[in-house]
Design a protein around this motif. Structure first.
Motif, short mmCIF file in Angstrom:
data_model
loop_
_atom_site.label_atom_id
_atom_site.label_comp_id
_atom_site.label_asym_id
_atom_site.label_seq_id
_atom_site.Cartn_x
_atom_site.Cartn_y
_atom_site.Cartn_z
N ILE A 6 -50.46 23.32 36.49
CA ILE A 6 -51.65 22.56 37.52
C ILE A 6 -50.80 22.09 38.64
CG2 ILE A 6 -52.90 20.42 37.55
CD1 ILE A 6 -53.03 20.84 34.49
N VAL A 7 -50.96 22.32 39.94
CA VAL A 7 -50.73 21.76 41.12
C VAL A 7 -51.88 21.13 41.79
CG1 VAL A 7 -48.76 23.61 41.27
CG2 VAL A 7 -50.82 24.26 42.07
N ILE A 8 -51.51 19.79 42.32
CA ILE A 8 -52.41 18.95 42.98
C ILE A 8 -51.92 18.65 44.16
CG2 ILE A 8 -53.45 16.74 42.76
CD1 ILE A 8 -53.18 17.19 39.87
N GLY A 9 -52.65 18.79 45.45
CA GLY A 9 -52.10 18.50 46.67
C GLY A 9 -53.25 17.71 47.37
N ALA A 10 -52.70 16.57 48.13
CA ALA A 10 -53.58 15.63 48.89
C ALA A 10 -52.69 14.95 50.04
CB ALA A 10 -53.84 14.40 47.92
N SER A 11 -53.30 14.24 50.79
CA SER A 11 -52.77 13.28 51.82
C SER A 11 -53.41 12.09 51.81
CB SER A 11 -52.86 14.36 53.10
OG SER A 11 -52.38 13.54 54.21
N ALA A 12 -53.93 11.85 53.16
CA ALA A 12 -54.79 10.38 53.20
C ALA A 12 -55.87 10.13 52.35
CB ALA A 12 -55.06 10.33 54.69
N GLY A 13 -55.85 9.06 51.67
CA GLY A 13 -57.08 8.80 50.81
C GLY A 13 -57.01 9.58 49.49
N GLY A 14 -55.80 10.31 49.00
CA GLY A 14 -55.49 11.12 48.08
C GLY A 14 -55.00 10.43 46.84
N LEU A 15 -54.44 9.06 46.79
CA LEU A 15 -53.82 8.24 45.97
C LEU A 15 -54.78 7.96 44.77
CD1 LEU A 15 -51.39 7.53 44.51
CD2 LEU A 15 -51.60 5.33 45.59
N LYS A 16 -55.94 7.49 45.23
CA LYS A 16 -56.89 6.90 44.14
C LYS A 16 -57.50 8.08 43.37
CE LYS A 16 -59.39 4.05 46.90
NZ LYS A 16 -60.44 3.28 47.30
N ALA A 115 -52.53 34.10 37.29
CA ALA A 115 -53.71 33.74 36.91
C ALA A 115 -53.94 32.29 36.02
CB ALA A 115 -54.37 34.77 36.04
N GLY A 116 -52.67 32.04 35.79
CA GLY A 116 -52.56 30.65 35.10
C GLY A 116 -52.40 29.40 35.85
N THR A 117 -52.58 29.69 37.31
CA THR A 117 -52.22 28.66 38.28
C THR A 117 -53.62 27.76 38.51
OG1 THR A 117 -50.72 29.72 39.30
CG2 THR A 117 -51.68 28.03 40.41
N VAL A 118 -53.87 26.69 38.15
CA VAL A 118 -54.81 25.75 38.74
C VAL A 118 -54.40 25.05 39.56
CG1 VAL A 118 -56.62 24.13 37.92
CG2 VAL A 118 -55.81 25.95 36.25
N ALA A 119 -55.18 25.00 40.72
CA ALA A 119 -54.82 24.17 41.99
C ALA A 119 -56.12 23.35 42.42
CB ALA A 119 -54.55 25.32 43.36
N VAL A 120 -55.42 22.15 42.52
CA VAL A 120 -56.58 20.91 42.96
C VAL A 120 -56.34 20.49 44.28
CG1 VAL A 120 -57.39 18.69 42.41
CG2 VAL A 120 -56.59 20.58 40.45
N VAL A 121 -57.32 20.29 45.13
CA VAL A 121 -57.03 19.88 46.67
C VAL A 121 -57.88 18.61 46.54
CG1 VAL A 121 -57.42 20.15 48.87
CG2 VAL A 121 -56.78 22.04 47.70
N LEU A 122 -57.22 17.27 46.90
CA LEU A 122 -58.00 16.10 46.98
C LEU A 122 -58.07 15.70 48.29
CD1 LEU A 122 -56.12 14.62 43.90
CD2 LEU A 122 -58.57 15.72 43.89
N SER A 123 -58.48 14.49 48.65
CA SER A 123 -58.55 13.95 50.00
C SER A 123 -57.55 14.02 50.88
CB SER A 123 -58.90 12.38 49.76
OG SER A 123 -58.87 11.76 51.00
N GLY A 124 -57.63 14.33 52.16
CA GLY A 124 -56.64 14.54 53.03
C GLY A 124 -57.10 14.93 54.48
N ASN A 125 -56.18 14.98 55.31
CA ASN A 125 -56.63 15.15 56.80
C ASN A 125 -56.25 16.51 57.01
OD1 ASN A 125 -57.97 13.05 58.05
ND2 ASN A 125 -56.08 11.64 57.90
N LEU A 126 -56.76 17.14 58.01
CA LEU A 126 -56.22 18.54 58.35
C LEU A 126 -56.58 19.51 57.25
CD1 LEU A 126 -53.12 17.55 60.50
CD2 LEU A 126 -55.63 18.09 61.33
N ASN A 127 -55.82 20.65 57.18
CA ASN A 127 -55.99 21.79 56.34
C ASN A 127 -54.98 22.39 55.27
OD1 ASN A 127 -54.22 22.89 58.33
ND2 ASN A 127 -55.28 24.46 58.93
N ASP A 128 -53.76 21.35 55.31
CA ASP A 128 -52.81 21.89 54.24
C ASP A 128 -53.63 22.01 52.87
OD1 ASP A 128 -50.33 22.36 53.29
OD2 ASP A 128 -50.07 20.14 52.66
N GLY A 129 -53.28 23.12 52.13
CA GLY A 129 -53.85 23.66 50.93
C GLY A 129 -54.73 24.73 51.20
#
Length: 192
Positions: A6-16, A115-129
């Motif tokens: 499991i890989v999780i990415g975020a930026s601004a507003g992503g902590l909560k 195929a075993g990768t689960v990616a999660v994109v949370l709150s953040g600015n711009l387009n990283d992810g």
């Protein structure tokens, strides 16, 4: 070792939302978790997560072996890549403008776990992810995004929705439940 990550990415507003996702994952989770939030305000992310989640939390180090049921936190100012079943850290000035780069983390996880990768994109600015989510999709993995309408900063999840057609757009607490449904003792089950 689990064949899932499991890989999780975020930026601004992503902590909560990240805390809402991570706090319900059980100690016997059958996958390693690697999280990346870029921005100077997240330099103490390891300390913030410790005590708020059930899983052990470690600051990622170069050469660290990935362990199921352990959260590795990408340090700020460096890129973190998955190579096989270890983490590699370093400065790669041409790789991305964000450090740590969510795209680079996701792409490298997809190369190592497929195929075993689960990616999660949370709150953040711009387009990283976005490019990383595409790599996960092409490898047969799964991408979940925080519903842009729920995110404090919708750009990152909205960009993935616009460009990649994620497997699901969910509220943060529903992401946690989906992860529990997908990654457990029995491995990865694709969402319907």
């Amino acid at each position: 070792m689990s064949d899932n990550i499991i890989v999780i990415g975020a930026s601004a507003g992503g902590l909560k939302p990240m805390i809402r996702v991570l706090r319900v994952l059980p100690r016997n989770l059958d996958a390693p978790v690697v999280v990346a939030i870029h921005g100077g305000q997240f330099s103490q992310l390891t300390e913030v997560l410790t005590g708020k989640v059930l899983l052990p939390v470690q600051k990622a180090t170069d050469g660290q072996r990935l362990e199921r049921g352990v959260i590795a936190v990408c340090p700020g100012g460096e890129h973190t890549r998955v190579e096989g079943r270890t983490l590699r850290l370093g400065r790669l000035p041409d790789a991305a403008r964000f450090q740590p780069s969510v795209d680079l983390l996701f792409r490298s996880a997809a190369e190592s776990y497929g195929a075993g990768t689960v990616a999660v994109v949370l709150s953040g600015n711009l387009n990283d992810g976005t490019m990383g989510a595409q790599a996960v999709h092409e490898a047969g993995g799964c991408t979940l995004v925080q519903a842009p309408g729920e995110a404090d900063f919708a750009s990152m999840p909205a960009s993935v929705v616009l460009h990649d057609h994620p497997d699901a757009e969910l509220k943060a607490e529903h992401i946690a439940q989906r992860l529990l449904d997908m990654v457990g003792a029995r491995g990865l089950v694709r969402p319907d």
